[in-house]
Design an enzyme around this catalytic site. Structure first.
Site, PDB file in Angstrom:
ATOM      1  N   CYS A   1      -2.171  13.887 -11.144  1.00  0.00           N
ATOM      2  CA  CYS A   1      -2.854  12.598 -11.189  1.00  0.00           C
ATOM      3  C   CYS A   1      -4.098  12.777 -12.049  1.00  0.00           C
ATOM      4  CB  CYS A   1      -3.263  12.149  -9.791  1.00  0.00           C
ATOM      5  SG  CYS A   1      -1.852  12.057  -8.661  1.00  0.00           S
TER       6      CYS A   1
ATOM      7  N   LYS B   1       9.436   2.285   6.877  1.00  0.00           N
ATOM      8  CA  LYS B   1       8.359   1.303   6.850  1.00  0.00           C
ATOM      9  C   LYS B   1       8.611   0.161   7.825  1.00  0.00           C
ATOM     10  CE  LYS B   1       6.916   1.847   2.030  1.00  0.00           C
ATOM     11  NZ  LYS B   1       7.964   2.755   1.521  1.00  0.00           N
TER      12      LYS B   1
HETATM   13  C1  LIG Z   1       8.157   2.806   0.272  1.00  0.00           C
HETATM   14  C2  LIG Z   1       9.343   3.459  -0.243  1.00  0.00           C
HETATM   15  C3  LIG Z   1      10.274   2.755  -1.028  1.00  0.00           C
HETATM   16  C4  LIG Z   1      10.076   1.305  -1.416  1.00  0.00           C
HETATM   17  O1  LIG Z   1      10.004   0.451  -0.340  1.00  0.00           O
HETATM   18  P1  LIG Z   1       9.640  -1.084  -0.516  1.00  0.00           P
HETATM   19  O2  LIG Z   1       9.458  -1.559   0.880  1.00  0.00           O
HETATM   20  O3  LIG Z   1      10.824  -1.727  -1.191  1.00  0.00           O
HETATM   21  O4  LIG Z   1       8.427  -1.203  -1.366  1.00  0.00           O
HETATM   22  C5  LIG Z   1      11.395   3.438  -1.464  1.00  0.00           C
HETATM   23  N1  LIG Z   1      11.607   4.730  -1.141  1.00  0.00           N
HETATM   24  C6  LIG Z   1      10.736   5.422  -0.385  1.00  0.00           C
HETATM   25  C7  LIG Z   1      11.024   6.838  -0.064  1.00  0.00           C
HETATM   26  C8  LIG Z   1       9.573   4.810   0.069  1.00  0.00           C
HETATM   27  O5  LIG Z   1       8.697   5.511   0.813  1.00  0.00           O
HETATM   28  S1  SF4 Z   2      -2.554   8.522  -3.773  1.00  0.00           S
HETATM   29 FE1  SF4 Z   2      -1.363   8.519  -5.692  1.00  0.00          FE
HETATM   30  S2  SF4 Z   2      -2.904   8.638  -7.337  1.00  0.00           S
HETATM   31 FE2  SF4 Z   2      -3.927   9.228  -5.433  1.00  0.00          FE
HETATM   32  S3  SF4 Z   2      -3.742  11.475  -5.369  1.00  0.00           S
HETATM   33 FE3  SF4 Z   2      -1.984  10.675  -4.233  1.00  0.00          FE
HETATM   34  S4  SF4 Z   2      -0.323  10.527  -5.725  1.00  0.00           S
HETATM   35 FE4  SF4 Z   2      -2.244  10.734  -6.878  1.00  0.00          FE
END
Ligand SMILES: *Cc1c(COP(=O)(O)O)cnc(C)c1O
Ligand code: SF4
Length: 344
Positions: A95, A310
């Site tokens: 990053c 999630k």
């Molecule tokens: C968060 C995440 C996504 C994307 O999820 P959305 O709810 O569509 O934004 C896809 N793969 C992984 C492993 C994630 O952690």
């Molecule tokens: S949150 Fe994202 S931008 Fe920040 S250190 Fe982790 S990977 Fe890098």
């Protein structure tokens, strides 16, 4: 020149005791790296807390380094297929600045470097072989730490193998190193912007991060037809109050960025001091919902431990149901706290 150690940092800000006592302790440590653009904002406490490490990181023994169990969903090197219709590819571990709340701190900054051509090809071929995958997150680390030519190669391979899969360009660089977004880089993105669309996914956590340079960097994408969504992390002492989050949302919308997620900072080892309790988080969520439009409201979300995935965290306005004269009616609380009955 970016700041990489406490000595350089002490030339810019007067270090506090808990900052001076922070120690790099090997594999579990997220390196210290602060970009010039962030260094210029360090006088703001809300920026300092996100980028200047403290000994509280070393002292946190509660969390895990991989509560999402991402390792278990690995399909090829660097490809995580956790949800049926979308996958995440770790383009690199680098990053431009390391966020102290990073939830991928087991990976970020550990010098594995950018994905090789072979790793990219294997991931793209896996995705192509799974027609249920509709979106791929190009994440990390930060995608845009790759050189222009490496990025060009990566996008070529994905577009060649899976032209109909949406690619999310996940980056914090628009906030921490907006100078990276040169016309030459944008030309590469434009060249590959065909078939399935790109979406830009930013991370702005505080309104002060939306500098003119940052907004201009995001505009280069939006002006080329790339929709942009923001993922914030709810952080103690940074944005854990209604006023800041409302201002953040207003500024994002004015920059044509849709607030998408407000993440609960998951129990990652080393981040306990930045975490906001879920109870307070839910209270904030309820309060900002009455102040923001549907466009401006992000979804407060947690990634459950042990790889639970999630879930949306929201105040429950639904309060059950009653039967009256043989008919069921649903009970709701309005955002103003009154009761309403909804007919079956
Ligand atoms: C968060 C995440 C996504 C994307 O999820 P959305 O709810 O569509 O934004 C896809 N793969 C992984 C492993 C994630 O952690
Ligand atoms: S949150 Fe994202 S931008 Fe920040 S250190 Fe982790 S990977 Fe890098």
């Amino acid at each position: 020149m970016a700041i990489t150690n406490l000595e350089e940092l002490s030339g810019i800000i007067e270090l506090r005791d808990n900052e001076r006592r922070w120690k790099e302790d090997g594999a579990n440590t997220l390196p210290l790296l602060i970009s010039d653009d962030i260094a210029a904002l360090l006088s703001k406490e809300e920026i300092r807390r996100q980028f200047v490490p403290t000994e509280e990181e070393n002292n946190d023994t509660v969390g895990s380094l991989d509560p999402q169990k991402e390792g278990e969903y690995k399909q090829t090197d660097r490809l995580i297929h956790r949800y049926r219709n979308r996958a995440a590819f770790f383009t690199t571990d680098r990053c431009f600045a390391y966020c102290r709340h990073c939830f991928r701190r087991r990976l970020a900054g550990h010098l594995v470097g950018p994905a090789t051509e072979d790793e990219i090809r294997k991931a793209a071929e896996y995705i192509a072989s799974r027609s249920e995958i509709r979106e791929v997150l190009l994440t990390g680390g930060d995608l845009f730490t790759l050189s222009d030519s490496h990025l060009d190669m990566l996008l070529s391979i994905f577009k060649e193998n899976c032209p109909d899969v949406i690619l999310r360009l996940c980056t914090r660089a628009v906030a921490v190193n907006p100078g990276r977004f040169t016309p030459a880089l944008i030309e590469i993105i434009k060249k590959h912007n065909h078939h399935a669309p790109f979406f830009l996914m930013t991370q702005f956590n505080h309104p002060a991060e939306l500098t003119e340079k940052a907004i201009n960097a995001v505009s280069m994408f939006i002006d080329n037809g790339i929709p942009t969504f923001n993922q914030s992390v709810l952080l103690k002492g940074v944005n854990d109050n209604e006023k800041t989050l409302i201002e953040l949302s207003d500024r994002l919308l004015m920059a044509r960025i849709k607030p998408y997620y407000l993440f609960q900072d998951d129990p990652i080892k080393g981040t306990a001091h930045l975490r906001v309790g879920i109870e307070r988080g839910l209270e904030i969520e309820k309060n900002i919902r009455t102040a923001l439009s549907g466009l401006g409201m992000p979804q407060y979300t947690a990634d459950l431990p042990d790889g639970g995935g999630k879930v949306i965290l929201t105040y429950s306005y639904y309060k059950g149901s009653v039967i009256e004269n043989g008919k069921e009616r649903y009970i709701f609380e309005t955002p103003e706290g009154e009761i309403r009955y909804y007919p079956e």
